[in-house]
Write a protein that holds these residues in place. Structure first.
Motif, PDB file in Angstrom:
ATOM      1  N   SER A 138      -4.724  -3.736  -1.554  1.00  0.00           N
ATOM      2  CA  SER A 138      -3.863  -3.252  -0.835  1.00  0.00           C
ATOM      3  C   SER A 138      -4.281  -2.217   0.773  1.00  0.00           C
ATOM      4  O   SER A 138      -4.175  -3.144   1.972  1.00  0.00           O
ATOM      5  CB  SER A 138      -2.209  -2.698  -1.218  1.00  0.00           C
ATOM      6  OG  SER A 138      -1.566  -3.317  -1.861  1.00  0.00           O
ATOM      7  N   ALA A 139      -4.797  -1.767   0.842  1.00  0.00           N
ATOM      8  CA  ALA A 139      -6.090  -1.070   1.441  1.00  0.00           C
ATOM      9  C   ALA A 139      -6.466  -1.802   2.127  1.00  0.00           C
ATOM     10  O   ALA A 139      -7.333  -1.697   3.529  1.00  0.00           O
ATOM     11  CB  ALA A 139      -6.136   0.787   0.957  1.00  0.00           C
ATOM     12  N   ALA A 142       0.603  -1.276  -0.229  1.00  0.00           N
ATOM     13  CA  ALA A 142      -0.335   0.153  -0.454  1.00  0.00           C
ATOM     14  C   ALA A 142       0.569   1.265  -0.178  1.00  0.00           C
ATOM     15  O   ALA A 142       0.247   2.264  -0.320  1.00  0.00           O
ATOM     16  CB  ALA A 142      -0.327   0.232   0.891  1.00  0.00           C
ATOM     17  N   THR A 201       0.629   3.691  -3.290  1.00  0.00           N
ATOM     18  CA  THR A 201       0.668   5.230  -2.770  1.00  0.00           C
ATOM     19  C   THR A 201       1.731   6.353  -3.064  1.00  0.00           C
ATOM     20  O   THR A 201       1.333   7.179  -3.833  1.00  0.00           O
ATOM     21  CB  THR A 201       0.543   5.849  -1.353  1.00  0.00           C
ATOM     22  OG1 THR A 201      -0.520   4.506  -0.751  1.00  0.00           O
ATOM     23  CG2 THR A 201      -0.269   7.222  -0.876  1.00  0.00           C
ATOM     24  N   CYS A 240      -5.888  -4.230   4.501  1.00  0.00           N
ATOM     25  CA  CYS A 240      -4.840  -3.524   5.231  1.00  0.00           C
ATOM     26  C   CYS A 240      -5.808  -3.918   6.486  1.00  0.00           C
ATOM     27  O   CYS A 240      -6.426  -3.504   7.905  1.00  0.00           O
ATOM     28  CB  CYS A 240      -3.853  -2.861   5.284  1.00  0.00           C
ATOM     29  SG  CYS A 240      -2.772  -2.653   4.727  1.00  0.00           S
TER      30      CYS A 240
END
Length: 289
Positions: free
Chosen positions: A184-185, A45, A49, A188
């Protein structure tokens, strides 16, 4: 190197990175696979980003895309968690091979979701790959690895469904880096409650292993993106199966693992099915051209 050779180079680098990710995940020891997944995705992530900020590439805002982003993330999270569970309990090569069933599952999901017709050759390849997976799973009541093998196969199924959603999102104009970031976020966020409630203390080596797993995964993602930038999937996708070779070698070097004869037969059958599809797609493109 010409573009095709560059594509082959990058997809082999990607296969190496994903095999290395599996080594670090396994090397992190007896940590819960959900905790391992969180740290792997946390690193990914961060990388995603940085790319989004650099290229100013955020959500497209296209109506209807959000539900497909969520579906891609749900299927992807299931695939990853199942894969990590299998990595901890199977030979690295076996876990990698079961995860590489994803292209065949993607054909099945594309038929139901994207309404794409399945050609006889493709149906035969899917059937052959499933038979090959049975050699790896070895479905008998005395096989102690039966359950993690089935979970590993479910990881391939989840990944296949996720790749179908990625293809659908690509057709609808969503950019790749944002899809990676969202997944990915999302992973998480859904694993964070478990991490808070059931956190297992980690040694410096375990933390380093998970951060390295995330770094290797990011390297694999960037490399595979570069590979498909230089050459179409039909020309290079079969080289992605080099991950099985890397996994087998690394499994032997770091963990003393050696696949049995039945798993080796399964590898040959599944890779053979992949090569069959590769040759068929190449021939179809040449005829269309």
């Amino acid at each position: 190197m010409n573009k095709k050779h560059k594509g082959i180079f990058f997809i082999i680098i990607s296969a190496f990175c994903f095999a290395l990710m599996n080594v670090f995940v396994r090397g992190a020891g007896d940590l819960p696979f959900i905790q391992k997944s969180f740290f792997r995705n946390f690193v990914a992530a961060i990388f995603a980003t940085v790319i989004l900020i650099k290229d100013r590439m955020w959500f497209s805002g296209i109506k209807g895309n959000m539900k497909y982003l969520i579906l891609r993330s749900v299927f992807g999270a299931i695939g990853m968690l199942c894969n990590f569970y299998a990595i901890d309990r199977l030979l690295l090569a076996d876990a990698s091979m079961l995860n590489k069933m994803s292209p065949f599952f993607a054909i099945i999901f594309s038929y139901f979701i994207l309404k794409e017709k399945v050609k006889p050759v493709q149906a035969a390849a899917v059937g052959a790959a499933f038979i090959g997976s049975l050699f790896i799973i070895k479905p008998t009541f005395v096989n102690m690895d039966l359950f993690p093998s089935i979970i590993g196969l479910m990881g391939g199924l989840g990944a296949g469904a996720a790749y179908t959603m990625v293809r659908l999102l690509g057709e609808k104009g969503e950019k790749g880096p944002f899809i990676v970031f969202f997944f990915s976020a999302f992973t998480c966020v859904i694993t964070l409650p478990y991490l808070i409630l059931q956190y297992h203390p980690m040694s410096a080596w375990q933390l380093a292993s998970l951060l390295l797993a995330g770094t290797a995964a990011a390297g694999g993602q960037f490399s595979i993106t570069a590979a498909y930038f230089y050459a179409p999937a039909r020309e290079i996708s079969v080289y992605d199966y080099s991950q099985i070779v890397f996994s087998a070698v690394m499994g032997w070097m770091f963990f003393g693992q050696l696949p049995d004869k039945y798993s080796c037969v399964g590898y040959v059958v599944i890779v053979g099915a992949a090569v069959l599809m590769f040759l068929y797609n190449n021939r179809k493109e040449k005829v269309a051209g």
